[in-house]
Design an enzyme around this catalytic site. Structure first.
Site, PDB file in Angstrom:
ATOM      1  N   GLU B  52     -50.957   0.914 -17.454  1.00  0.00           N
ATOM      2  CA  GLU B  52     -49.814   1.094 -16.551  1.00  0.00           C
ATOM      3  C   GLU B  52     -49.035  -0.191 -16.316  1.00  0.00           C
ATOM      4  O   GLU B  52     -47.841  -0.151 -16.026  1.00  0.00           O
ATOM      5  CB  GLU B  52     -50.276   1.695 -15.218  1.00  0.00           C
ATOM      6  CG  GLU B  52     -50.713   3.158 -15.315  1.00  0.00           C
ATOM      7  CD  GLU B  52     -52.164   3.335 -15.729  1.00  0.00           C
ATOM      8  OE1 GLU B  52     -52.815   2.319 -16.078  1.00  0.00           O
ATOM      9  OE2 GLU B  52     -52.663   4.468 -15.714  1.00  0.00           O
ATOM     10  N   PHE B 114     -61.192  11.553  -4.482  1.00  0.00           N
ATOM     11  CA  PHE B 114     -61.283  10.968  -5.819  1.00  0.00           C
ATOM     12  C   PHE B 114     -59.922  10.424  -6.250  1.00  0.00           C
ATOM     13  O   PHE B 114     -58.916  11.104  -6.150  1.00  0.00           O
ATOM     14  CB  PHE B 114     -61.772  12.023  -6.823  1.00  0.00           C
ATOM     15  CG  PHE B 114     -61.828  11.485  -8.224  1.00  0.00           C
ATOM     16  CD1 PHE B 114     -62.677  10.432  -8.542  1.00  0.00           C
ATOM     17  CD2 PHE B 114     -61.022  12.011  -9.213  1.00  0.00           C
ATOM     18  CE1 PHE B 114     -62.712   9.921  -9.832  1.00  0.00           C
ATOM     19  CE2 PHE B 114     -61.054  11.506 -10.509  1.00  0.00           C
ATOM     20  CZ  PHE B 114     -61.905  10.455 -10.823  1.00  0.00           C
ATOM     21  N   GLN B 115     -59.916   9.194  -6.705  1.00  0.00           N
ATOM     22  CA  GLN B 115     -58.698   8.499  -7.149  1.00  0.00           C
ATOM     23  C   GLN B 115     -57.633   8.430  -6.060  1.00  0.00           C
ATOM     24  O   GLN B 115     -56.447   8.395  -6.352  1.00  0.00           O
ATOM     25  CB  GLN B 115     -58.145   9.132  -8.425  1.00  0.00           C
ATOM     26  CG  GLN B 115     -59.093   8.917  -9.598  1.00  0.00           C
ATOM     27  CD  GLN B 115     -58.456   9.131 -10.946  1.00  0.00           C
ATOM     28  OE1 GLN B 115     -57.575   9.953 -11.094  1.00  0.00           O
ATOM     29  NE2 GLN B 115     -58.915   8.378 -11.947  1.00  0.00           N
ATOM     30  N   LYS B 164     -50.012  15.797  -5.085  1.00  0.00           N
ATOM     31  CA  LYS B 164     -50.014  16.813  -6.135  1.00  0.00           C
ATOM     32  C   LYS B 164     -49.500  18.173  -5.639  1.00  0.00           C
ATOM     33  O   LYS B 164     -48.808  18.881  -6.365  1.00  0.00           O
ATOM     34  CB  LYS B 164     -51.435  16.952  -6.685  1.00  0.00           C
ATOM     35  CG  LYS B 164     -51.481  17.623  -8.040  1.00  0.00           C
ATOM     36  CD  LYS B 164     -52.871  17.522  -8.654  1.00  0.00           C
ATOM     37  CE  LYS B 164     -52.915  18.274  -9.981  1.00  0.00           C
ATOM     38  NZ  LYS B 164     -54.269  18.260 -10.558  1.00  0.00           N
ATOM     39  N   MET B 481     -50.073 -24.492 -21.424  1.00  0.00           N
ATOM     40  CA  MET B 481     -49.483 -24.988 -20.186  1.00  0.00           C
ATOM     41  C   MET B 481     -50.570 -25.415 -19.204  1.00  0.00           C
ATOM     42  O   MET B 481     -50.412 -26.403 -18.476  1.00  0.00           O
ATOM     43  CB  MET B 481     -48.586 -23.923 -19.559  1.00  0.00           C
ATOM     44  CG  MET B 481     -47.707 -24.447 -18.450  1.00  0.00           C
ATOM     45  SD  MET B 481     -46.666 -25.816 -18.971  1.00  0.00           S
ATOM     46  CE  MET B 481     -45.112 -24.988 -19.288  1.00  0.00           C
TER      47      MET B 481
HETATM   48  C1  LIG Z   1     -51.538 -13.224 -15.386  1.00  0.00           C
HETATM   49  C2  LIG Z   1     -51.549 -14.708 -15.374  1.00  0.00           C
HETATM   50  N1  LIG Z   1     -52.729 -15.370 -15.289  1.00  0.00           N
HETATM   51  C3  LIG Z   1     -52.756 -16.725 -15.294  1.00  0.00           C
HETATM   52  C4  LIG Z   1     -51.591 -17.448 -15.371  1.00  0.00           C
HETATM   53  C5  LIG Z   1     -51.628 -18.967 -15.335  1.00  0.00           C
HETATM   54  N2  LIG Z   1     -51.108 -19.505 -16.609  1.00  0.00           N
HETATM   55  C6  LIG Z   1     -49.853 -19.962 -16.740  1.00  0.00           C
HETATM   56  S1  LIG Z   1     -49.504 -20.472 -18.292  1.00  0.00           S
HETATM   57  C7  LIG Z   1     -51.056 -20.133 -18.815  1.00  0.00           C
HETATM   58  C8  LIG Z   1     -51.466 -20.383 -20.235  1.00  0.00           C
HETATM   59  C9  LIG Z   1     -50.720 -19.573 -21.227  1.00  0.00           C
HETATM   60  O1  LIG Z   1     -51.288 -19.793 -22.483  1.00  0.00           O
HETATM   61  P1  LIG Z   1     -50.614 -19.243 -23.787  1.00  0.00           P
HETATM   62  O2  LIG Z   1     -50.215 -17.831 -23.627  1.00  0.00           O
HETATM   63  O3  LIG Z   1     -51.487 -19.523 -24.944  1.00  0.00           O
HETATM   64  O4  LIG Z   1     -49.257 -20.070 -23.890  1.00  0.00           O
HETATM   65  P2  LIG Z   1     -49.000 -21.624 -24.185  1.00  0.00           P
HETATM   66  O5  LIG Z   1     -48.872 -22.298 -22.860  1.00  0.00           O
HETATM   67  O6  LIG Z   1     -50.145 -22.142 -24.984  1.00  0.00           O
HETATM   68  O7  LIG Z   1     -47.726 -21.626 -24.938  1.00  0.00           O
HETATM   69  C10 LIG Z   1     -51.831 -19.625 -17.770  1.00  0.00           C
HETATM   70  C11 LIG Z   1     -53.247 -19.248 -17.880  1.00  0.00           C
HETATM   71  C12 LIG Z   1     -50.389 -16.707 -15.448  1.00  0.00           C
HETATM   72  N3  LIG Z   1     -49.196 -17.316 -15.495  1.00  0.00           N
HETATM   73  N4  LIG Z   1     -50.397 -15.357 -15.476  1.00  0.00           N
END
Ligand SMILES: Cc1ncc(C[n+]2csc(CCOP(=O)(O)OP(=O)(O)O)c2C)c(N)n1
Lengths: 185, 587
Positions: B52, B114-115, B164, B481
């Protein structure tokens, strides 16, 4: 965090702004969850709620009036008003304090105050109640319940005094308020 | 009176009457009547997602690229909770979507059936508004009100929770698609006098700058056209937030590049030194302002926004105009014409200064003959796709910022990214949403190796509907990042940000019935990109890039605009000392 040098928007601290108390009158659709929406907004954004009352209004269109006393710096009060106004079921927000000043709006609160005690303390409690125009609405051999109506500050004062003559419980309604004069709030 | 139909049919009929021809969803017990109604009609097409969250992002992609309202349908309980991230994402980025959720029958509400989940309670904080329908008589009105609220004012997500029994109940339906809302009435006009004042401020200014945001995109393609004209007329330099890219052409003469944390040197310096800042449809977010008390210290600030809560929220402005960006631009150009203003200042000195900043060449990077640099990969992708009918989405991380820096958008609605919430897993389902709306266009999700795994199951959706969605992974084997911040803040201790046990992306694509392409060397890059573009159906391109490259320029958290870290010449030591103790607590 250093107050003068906030590192980011998160630490904006308006140093030289005074906290003010404002009474807001919020007209909302009387629909399920509307109060949760308003309160949720205050909680989520870290705004204060000093007092809150909710009731139906005179209107037949299923409207409710939320009277809410909040405190914050003038800019925070401004933020509160636009945030509340943005909520979908909110018809309008009036800031009674800002729009009509301290005397332009009528604000009243009711409190029930239970006092326990015998002898001199009991007499003193009765005398004070009389001085404050409080009604005795319940009495037993060792207790009274007083009912007082008035401005918040007056009630605060009364409660303060009562605490030295045996106050045990307080229940307050929160502020009800309307604009004075013929015009609607 | 209208016709007598079931609640489920009312839902679908209202969606069709709103001009929405496709919905994204996932069935379950509490929405079976709606799925039965979907089965028995042809006006509204249903795209079956695989999670979803994917439905929500796909609806966002559909909405952002078409300018229409996106719709998703989810079942009660887990269906609704899975949609929460997507709703929050849409709230922060002002994307109009309507979520229809099933609910347990009215008489079971509150019994922990449920749900059952308190869906309106859970989503109250992540929607503009939501409704629990308790009477079939209210359903037609609520359906249409919901679309109105989603798209009006500052757009955003709404949710309608439908028990529902209400879906089975029969009621009168009337097409109320022109309905508004009795209390929700966003501003529809613009203060003529105030706009006139802005024009005078521009005439008096020496160093003006336009700082635009997603509000211009939300205001429709005409707003972008007028923005271009406004910039041509006034010759003001222009920068934009991440969300606003494409409103003014990235190849335009007055374009300074994106601003903010990973914005260009020239854009941030110009923001810092300007004497007049005109913020159009942006919101002074912390990624943009950097250190707030050193934010553009000498400028008069004008803010045009449809949403009163954005004004004076983070930054106090000198003049605020509560209006839609398009309306503002129409009025501004009209005033310029009426007053017959031909001689706007040329801002000669200001432009000379800006050109000097540009010579810093802040986006330069060290090319490498053996390893694909991520910046180079985006540059090549841009060159090989810029003349096509292309839409770009992204996940979240370094690749997202490199895409924003190196891919130039000349039109609005072509760039879709999760700005406010920064949701990893946004890009691919969003790309599917775009591809559904524009089956013939080239839609590419620029992804990271970590992000793509967050909603990879949507590859199954893409295969099922023969979508041509392309996934271009800048695979650096890290959550790049996160690793960069660990280097900046935490002594280069790479805690849990190495992408251990990555799948073989080529085989992964093949397992889903899609195509996988691998590129490891710069010399093979172009050919691989061309193959990706030309291969029909969904494609994953695993573009293996330099592992430890950092994304620059960067305003380290807690620093001001004129305190940027530039890429090429920073030593590792400068990187690790860039953020002081105060800045460390910031995200
Ligand atoms: C759902 C979610 N969880 C954690 C983060 C924290 N976060 C920001 S950037 C990142 C790393 C992303 O890694 P990747 O997709 O390999 O991209 P890159 O930075 O290597 O280009 C994380 C874990 C986030 N933004 N969103």
């Amino acid at each position: 965090m250093n107050e003068k040098n906030p590192a980011s928007t998160y630490d904006i601290i308006k140093v030289n702004e005074n906290e003010e108390k404002h009474t807001l009158s919020i007209i909302v659709d009387d629909e399920p969850g509307v109060l949760a929406r308003v309160i949720g907004l205050f909680a989520a954004r870290g705004f204060n709620i000093d007092s809150l009352t909710v009731s139906e209004t005179e209107s037949k269109n299923q409207l409710s009036r939320i009277t809410l006393v909040t405190s914050g710096s003038p800019s925070v009060i401004e933020k509160i008003k636009v945030q509340v106004d943005r909520l979908v079921p909110v018809h309008r927000v009036s800031d009674l304090t800002a729009q009509y000043g301290q005397y332009g709006a009528l604000e009243r609160e009711l409190a029930l105050i239970k006092v326990k005690g015998t002898g001199n303390k009991r007499l003193e409690a009765l005398r004070l109640a009389e001085a404050f125009d409080a009604q005795t609405v319940d009495a037993s051999l060792d207790s009274f319940i007083f009912q007082i109506t008035g401005r918040t500050r007056e009630i605060d004062r009364f409660i303060n005094l009562m605490s030295s003559v045996g106050l045990t419980e307080v229940s307050r309604t929160g502020v009800a308020a309307l604009k004075r004069g013929a015009d609607n709030t | 009176m209208g016709k007598n139909i079931s609640g489920a049919e009312i839902v679908i009929q209202a969606i069709a009457d709103q001009g929405v021809d496709v919905v994204f969803g996932y069935p379950g017990g509490a929405v079976l009547p709606i799925y039965d109604a979907i089965f028995q009609q042809e006006e509204v097409k249903h795209i079956l997602v695989r999670h979803e969250q994917g439905a929500a992002h796909a609806a966002e992609g559909y909405a952002r690229s078409t300018g229409k309202v996106g719709v998703l349908i989810v079942t009660s309980g887990p269906g609704a909770t899975n949609a929460v991230t997507g709703l929050t994402d849409a709230l922060l980025d002002s994307i109009p979507i309507v979520c229809i959720s099933g609910q347990v029958p009215t008489h079971l509400i509150g019994t922990d059936a449920f749900q059952e989940a308190d869906t309106v309670g859970i989503t109250r904080a992540c929607t503009k508004h939501n409704w629990l329908v308790k009477d079939i008589k209210d359903l037609p009105r609520i359906m249409h009100e919901a679309f109105y609220v989603a798209r009006s004012g500052r757009p955003g997500p709404v949710l309608i929770d439908i028990p529902k029994d209400i879906q089975f109940a029969e009621g009168d339906y009337e097409n109320l698609s022109k309905i508004t809302h009795k209390t929700y009435t966003p501003p529809t006009s613009v203060d003529h006098k105030a706009v006139g004042k802005v024009i005078e401020m521009i005439q008096r200014s020496k160093n003006p700058i336009l700082y635009t945001g997603g509000g211009v995109i939300n205001s429709g393609p005409n707003a972008s056209k007028l923005l271009k004209k406004f910039v041509e007329t006034t010759n003001i330099p222009i920068t934009s937030t991440l969300m606003g890219l494409g409103a003014y052409p990235g190849s335009g003469k007055n374009w300074l590049g994106m601003l903010g944390m990973h914005g260009t040197y020239e854009a941030n310096m110009a923001m810092h030194d300007c004497d007049l800042m005109i913020c159009l449809g942006a919101r002074f977010d912390d990624r943009i302002t950097g250190k707030i008390d050193q934010f553009s210290p000498n400028s008069k600030k004008v803010h045009i926004d449809i949403d009163a809560t954005s004004i004076n929220k983070n930054v106090d402005v000198d003049l605020a105009i509560l209006a839609d960006c398009h309306k503002f631009l129409v009025e501004a150009l009209k005033i310029i014409k009426d007053r017959n203003i031909k001689n706007f200042p040329t801002y000669q000195k200001w432009w000379t200064q800006i050109d000097t900043w540009k010579t810093v060449n802040c986006l330069k990077y060290k090319a490498n003959p053996d390893i694909i640099m991520p910046q180079y990969a985006i540059e090549r992708l841009y060159e090989l796709t810029k003349d096509k009918d292309t839409y770009i989405t992204t996940e979240v991380g370094q690749h997202q910022m490199w895409a924003a820096q190196f891919y130039k958008f000349d039109e609005p609605n072509r760039w879709l990214t999760s700005g406010g919430l920064g949701t990893m897993g946004y890009g691919f389902p969003a790309a599917n949403g775009v591809q559904v709306a524009f089956p013939e266009s080239l839609v590419i999700d620029i992804a990271g190796d970590a992000s793509i795994l967050m909603n990879i199951q949507e590859l199954s959706t893409a295969v099922q509907y023969r979508l041509n969605t392309k996934i271009f992974i800048l695979n650096n084997s890290y959550m790049g990042m996160v690793r960069q911040w660990q280097q900046l803040l935490h002594g280069n201790r790479i805690s849990e940000s190495y992408s251990e046990s990555l799948p073989d992306f080529v085989k992964l694509a093949e397992a889903y019935g899609a195509t996988g392409i691998l590129a490891k060397k710069p010399k093979d890059l172009d050919e691989a990109i061309i193959k990706m573009i030309e291969t029909p159906g969904p494609v994953i391109m695993d573009c293996q890039v330099a592992n430890l490259e950092n994304c620059f320029p960067m305003i380290p958290s807690g620093k001001a605009h004129n305190d940027m870290l530039l890429g090429e010449d920073v030593s590792d030591e400068q990187v690790s000392n860039a953020i002081d103790d105060d800045g460390k607590i910031m995200v």
